[in-house]
Design an enzyme around this catalytic site. Structure first.
Site, PDB file in Angstrom:
ATOM      1  N   LYS A 267     -17.447 -11.804 -48.105  1.00  0.00           N
ATOM      2  CA  LYS A 267     -16.177 -12.534 -48.226  1.00  0.00           C
ATOM      3  C   LYS A 267     -16.411 -13.846 -48.963  1.00  0.00           C
ATOM      4  O   LYS A 267     -17.203 -14.673 -48.535  1.00  0.00           O
ATOM      5  CB  LYS A 267     -15.581 -12.807 -46.838  1.00  0.00           C
ATOM      6  CG  LYS A 267     -14.339 -13.710 -46.860  1.00  0.00           C
ATOM      7  CD  LYS A 267     -13.763 -13.929 -45.457  1.00  0.00           C
ATOM      8  CE  LYS A 267     -12.634 -14.957 -45.470  1.00  0.00           C
ATOM      9  NZ  LYS A 267     -12.092 -15.232 -44.124  1.00  0.00           N
ATOM     10  N   ASP A 272     -10.152 -21.781 -47.611  1.00  0.00           N
ATOM     11  CA  ASP A 272      -9.112 -21.098 -46.853  1.00  0.00           C
ATOM     12  C   ASP A 272      -8.198 -22.127 -46.192  1.00  0.00           C
ATOM     13  O   ASP A 272      -8.497 -22.630 -45.109  1.00  0.00           O
ATOM     14  CB  ASP A 272      -9.758 -20.182 -45.800  1.00  0.00           C
ATOM     15  CG  ASP A 272      -8.716 -19.435 -44.979  1.00  0.00           C
ATOM     16  OD1 ASP A 272      -7.530 -19.448 -45.376  1.00  0.00           O
ATOM     17  OD2 ASP A 272      -9.103 -18.830 -43.953  1.00  0.00           O
ATOM     18  N   LYS A 279      -3.144 -23.769 -42.050  1.00  0.00           N
ATOM     19  CA  LYS A 279      -3.959 -24.140 -40.889  1.00  0.00           C
ATOM     20  C   LYS A 279      -3.636 -25.565 -40.449  1.00  0.00           C
ATOM     21  O   LYS A 279      -3.110 -26.365 -41.219  1.00  0.00           O
ATOM     22  CB  LYS A 279      -5.450 -24.055 -41.254  1.00  0.00           C
ATOM     23  CG  LYS A 279      -5.994 -22.653 -41.388  1.00  0.00           C
ATOM     24  CD  LYS A 279      -7.473 -22.683 -41.688  1.00  0.00           C
ATOM     25  CE  LYS A 279      -8.026 -21.277 -41.892  1.00  0.00           C
ATOM     26  NZ  LYS A 279      -8.039 -20.460 -40.674  1.00  0.00           N
ATOM     27  N   ASP A 290     -15.886 -20.729 -45.969  1.00  0.00           N
ATOM     28  CA  ASP A 290     -15.314 -19.385 -45.829  1.00  0.00           C
ATOM     29  C   ASP A 290     -15.838 -18.416 -46.896  1.00  0.00           C
ATOM     30  O   ASP A 290     -15.377 -17.285 -46.986  1.00  0.00           O
ATOM     31  CB  ASP A 290     -13.782 -19.468 -45.848  1.00  0.00           C
ATOM     32  CG  ASP A 290     -13.133 -18.419 -44.965  1.00  0.00           C
ATOM     33  OD1 ASP A 290     -13.818 -17.879 -44.081  1.00  0.00           O
ATOM     34  OD2 ASP A 290     -11.934 -18.137 -45.165  1.00  0.00           O
ATOM     35  N   ASP A 349      -2.933 -16.257 -43.254  1.00  0.00           N
ATOM     36  CA  ASP A 349      -4.255 -16.781 -42.886  1.00  0.00           C
ATOM     37  C   ASP A 349      -5.221 -15.649 -42.526  1.00  0.00           C
ATOM     38  O   ASP A 349      -6.418 -15.883 -42.390  1.00  0.00           O
ATOM     39  CB  ASP A 349      -4.113 -17.771 -41.721  1.00  0.00           C
ATOM     40  CG  ASP A 349      -5.329 -18.680 -41.579  1.00  0.00           C
ATOM     41  OD1 ASP A 349      -6.177 -18.679 -42.500  1.00  0.00           O
ATOM     42  OD2 ASP A 349      -5.415 -19.384 -40.563  1.00  0.00           O
ATOM     43  N   GLU A 351      -6.525 -13.557 -44.433  1.00  0.00           N
ATOM     44  CA  GLU A 351      -6.698 -13.207 -45.844  1.00  0.00           C
ATOM     45  C   GLU A 351      -8.014 -12.503 -46.129  1.00  0.00           C
ATOM     46  O   GLU A 351      -8.120 -11.747 -47.089  1.00  0.00           O
ATOM     47  CB  GLU A 351      -6.593 -14.478 -46.713  1.00  0.00           C
ATOM     48  CG  GLU A 351      -7.879 -15.306 -46.869  1.00  0.00           C
ATOM     49  CD  GLU A 351      -8.405 -15.900 -45.562  1.00  0.00           C
ATOM     50  OE1 GLU A 351      -7.628 -15.971 -44.601  1.00  0.00           O
ATOM     51  OE2 GLU A 351      -9.598 -16.259 -45.503  1.00  0.00           O
ATOM     52  N   ARG A 353      -9.602 -10.071 -44.653  1.00  0.00           N
ATOM     53  CA  ARG A 353      -9.503  -8.608 -44.617  1.00  0.00           C
ATOM     54  C   ARG A 353      -8.746  -8.083 -45.845  1.00  0.00           C
ATOM     55  O   ARG A 353      -8.984  -6.972 -46.294  1.00  0.00           O
ATOM     56  CB  ARG A 353      -8.849  -8.174 -43.304  1.00  0.00           C
ATOM     57  CG  ARG A 353      -7.458  -8.692 -43.099  1.00  0.00           C
ATOM     58  CD  ARG A 353      -6.998  -8.615 -41.643  1.00  0.00           C
ATOM     59  NE  ARG A 353      -7.540  -9.707 -40.832  1.00  0.00           N
ATOM     60  CZ  ARG A 353      -7.300  -9.861 -39.538  1.00  0.00           C
ATOM     61  NH1 ARG A 353      -6.557  -8.984 -38.889  1.00  0.00           N
ATOM     62  NH2 ARG A 353      -7.821 -10.875 -38.877  1.00  0.00           N
TER      63      ARG A 353
HETATM   64  N1  BES Z   1     -11.645 -17.889 -42.212  1.00  0.00           N
HETATM   65  C1  BES Z   1     -10.865 -17.650 -41.057  1.00  0.00           C
HETATM   66  C2  BES Z   1     -11.711 -17.329 -39.825  1.00  0.00           C
HETATM   67  C3  BES Z   1     -12.506 -18.463 -39.254  1.00  0.00           C
HETATM   68  C4  BES Z   1     -11.982 -19.273 -38.290  1.00  0.00           C
HETATM   69  C5  BES Z   1     -13.812 -18.672 -39.651  1.00  0.00           C
HETATM   70  C6  BES Z   1     -12.735 -20.294 -37.738  1.00  0.00           C
HETATM   71  C7  BES Z   1     -14.568 -19.684 -39.109  1.00  0.00           C
HETATM   72  C8  BES Z   1     -14.025 -20.495 -38.138  1.00  0.00           C
HETATM   73  C9  BES Z   1      -9.940 -16.470 -41.287  1.00  0.00           C
HETATM   74  O1  BES Z   1      -9.503 -16.297 -42.579  1.00  0.00           O
HETATM   75  C10 BES Z   1      -8.745 -16.681 -40.433  1.00  0.00           C
HETATM   76  O2  BES Z   1      -8.041 -17.615 -40.674  1.00  0.00           O
HETATM   77  N2  BES Z   1      -8.535 -15.803 -39.460  1.00  0.00           N
HETATM   78  C11 BES Z   1      -7.415 -15.897 -38.573  1.00  0.00           C
HETATM   79  C12 BES Z   1      -6.868 -14.513 -38.371  1.00  0.00           C
HETATM   80  C13 BES Z   1      -5.577 -14.488 -37.623  1.00  0.00           C
HETATM   81  C14 BES Z   1      -4.490 -15.163 -38.422  1.00  0.00           C
HETATM   82  C15 BES Z   1      -5.220 -13.046 -37.335  1.00  0.00           C
HETATM   83  C16 BES Z   1      -7.918 -16.490 -37.270  1.00  0.00           C
HETATM   84  O3  BES Z   1      -9.030 -16.159 -36.846  1.00  0.00           O
HETATM   85  O4  BES Z   1      -7.200 -17.292 -36.696  1.00  0.00           O
HETATM   86 ZN    ZN Z   2     -10.695 -17.049 -44.053  1.00  0.00          ZN
HETATM   87 MN    MN Z   3      -7.743 -17.452 -42.948  1.00  0.00          MN
END
Ligand code: BES
Ligand code: ZN
Ligand code: MN
Length: 494
Positions: A267, A272, A279, A290, A349, A351, A353
């Site tokens: 990834k 992000d 966020k 990220d 968010d 993204e 996947r």
């Molecule tokens: N890059 C984030 C995941 C992340 C969060 C990595 C904290 C490191 C620390 C990812 O893109 C994300 O935002 N995931 C969301 C998914 C949700 C919206 C289903 C998350 O984990 O909140």
């Molecule tokens: Zn992310």
């Molecule tokens: Mn995200």
């Protein structure tokens, strides 16, 4: 750093600094005893005085006026019971940091002669080289004033007990050095700020890798190529930024052309922001990390090339930003992935996947033996496993077990989490084939379930490194994980 293996008595080995270990409430033995004799019993006297206790983290530096070595460094190893890989590596890191503070140009470690549970000379040498590389790593900080000078340490020896262990230890040092070099590249890339480390910058670094190693080739697909490939899911993530997205393809050729490659997918979200599902500000700066999955693929390709690994590896890096401009994808939008499956974007968010699924579809053309994707995918994974273990999910239990074993050997552990039908149901959509996000329960697993929908017929595993890729707070920075795990996995397969 030049690494070498030494055999024979520590009392006769010429070096600027001999590193020996002492366990808590244990007798002075082995190399420590040999050097204590050279020192006329100085170590024993300091033990008697209670100045050296053998506690973990303890460092005692002694100068010598006799014998071929200039300094003796006694490293506390803690209790003898349960002295395993983790504590061995910690002791090595302590020693490395202490040696780097001295004026020594070379050093020899006898810690590799200690009994370290479930290791052999190969792993003791390899873990030593990795620990040294890890400890001496410096963040490429961007400051206005010059940083302190590099440590003078130029070469590092590791001891083995018997001559016939020399070849194994040399192999371990060679591999450890390569893993350390790959890990350092990963950390460099991940630590860079997002205004430097853009998808275009990553593409340049891939070309640079290809220039540095004959065995590596790089190819960069542009947005027009992604459109032609119908990567509607990937493109929906990059819709809201001015930075052009790239799909970076790196190929390491170390085996016969007809041998099926291992495909690594990383990834590469260089920042992000969450997109329209923006966020919260606290910690948002950490979203420059990220792209650590991508950085770990760069690191693994570099380490494989350094080793000259007998395997074919394809590294695929979908790289883009996730930003909220006027053309950004909106919650509720429906996109069509390269596989043809349609996705309702519930949350912009989620993204990672969306860029990984099209890359997994692209991976098919390489007819891979296995596909492993690496991603800072979910905050839920950080809640589940914290900062210590990576999560592994797979459509193949044997592959997951293989990765778990590699993680244990490399001291870069991961934990197998399930992918069951019940979790898939959480991703149901009223408007498309499925949704990209759902409720918070089991978030790391539902994210993996989403990816699994794109892996039919391939042996695939997913590593969620959201908790392990970087440290936060005062220690903020990339850890270089899971490069040691990936390399152990690749070395064992080759
Ligand atoms: N890059 C984030 C995941 C992340 C969060 C990595 C904290 C490191 C620390 C990812 O893109 C994300 O935002 N995931 C969301 C998914 C949700 C919206 C289903 C998350 O984990 O909140
Ligand atoms: Zn992310
Ligand atoms: Mn995200």
């Amino acid at each position: 750093m030049r690494f070498f293996v030494v055999t024979g008595s520590a009392a006769r080995q010429k070096t600027d600094c001999a590193i020996v270990g002492l366990h808590e409430s244990a007798a002075i033995s082995g190399a420590a005893a040999q050097l204590d004799a050279v020192l006329g019993g100085r170590i024993a006297r300091l033990v008697k005085l209670g100045d050296i206790r053998g506690r973990a983290g303890e460092v005692t530096l002694l100068d010598t006026d006799r014998g071929p070595c200039r300094r003796v460094m006694v490293i506390g190893l803690g209790k003898k019971d349960g002295f395993g890989r983790k504590r061995y590596q910690k002791a090595m890191a302590t020693a490395a940091a202490a040696v780097a503070r001295t004026g020594a140009h070379d050093a020899v470690s006898y810690l590799s002669l200690e009994t370290v549970a479930a290791t052999d000379p190969y792993y003791r040498a390899r873990l030593a080289a990795e620990a040294l590389g890890h400890t001496l790593y410096r963040v490429p900080a961007i400051r206005s004033k010059r940083e302190r000078a590099e440590p003078p340490l130029k070469s590092f020896g590791v001891a083995v007990a018997e001559r016939d262990q020399k070849a194994d230890a040399e192999r371990g040092l060679h591999h450890g050095q390569a893993v350390a070099a790959g890990t350092a590249l990963t950390r460099d890339l991940a630590n860079l700020p997002a205004n430097v480390c853009t998808p275009t910058y990553l593409a340049g670094r891939a070309r640079e890798l290809a220039r540095s190693y004959k065995s590596v080739r790089a190819q960069v697909l542009e947005e027009r190529d992604l459109k032609r490939l119908k990567m509607g899911s990937f493109l929906s993530v990059t819709a809201g930024t001015d930075e052009p997205a790239k799909l970076i393809v790196m190929r390491y050729a170390g085996a016969r052309a007809k041998d099926a490659p291992i495909v690594l997918v990383g990834k590469g979200v260089t920042f992000d922001s969450g997109g329209i599902s923006l966020k919260q500000p606290p910690g948002m700066d950490e979203m420059k990390f990220d792209m650590t999955g991508a950085a770990s693929v760069f690191g693994a390709i570099k380490a494989a090339a350094e080793i000259g690994l007998k395997a074919n590896i394809v590294g695929l890096v979908p790289a883009c930003e996730n930003m909220p401009n006027g053309r950004a994808t909106k919650p509720g939008d429906i996109v069509r992935s390269m596989s043809g499956q349609t996705i309702e974007v519930i949350n912009t968010d989620a993204e990672g996947r969306l860029i990984l699924c099209d890359t997994l579809t692209y991976a098919r053309r390489f007819k891979p033996a296995v596909v492993v994707d690496v991603a800072t995918l979910t905050g839920a994974c950080v809640i589940a496993l914290g900062a210590h273990l990576t999560a592994v999910m797979s459509n193949d239990d044997d592959l997951a077990a293989e990765l778990e074993a590699a993680g244990r050997r490399a001291e870069d552990r991961c934990w197998h989490m399930p992918l069951a039908e019940e979790y898939h149901e959480q991703l149901k959509s009223n408007f498309a084939d499925f949704a990209n996000a759902c409720g918070r329960e089991g978030g790391a697993i539902t994210a993996a379930c989403f990816l699994a929908k794109f892996t039919d017929g391939m042996r695939w595993a997913h590593l969620d490194i959201a908790g392990t890729a970087y440290l936060t707070g005062a220690q903020k920075g990339s850890t270089g994980r899971p490069v040691p795990l990936l390399m152990d996995f690749l070395i064992h397969r080759a």
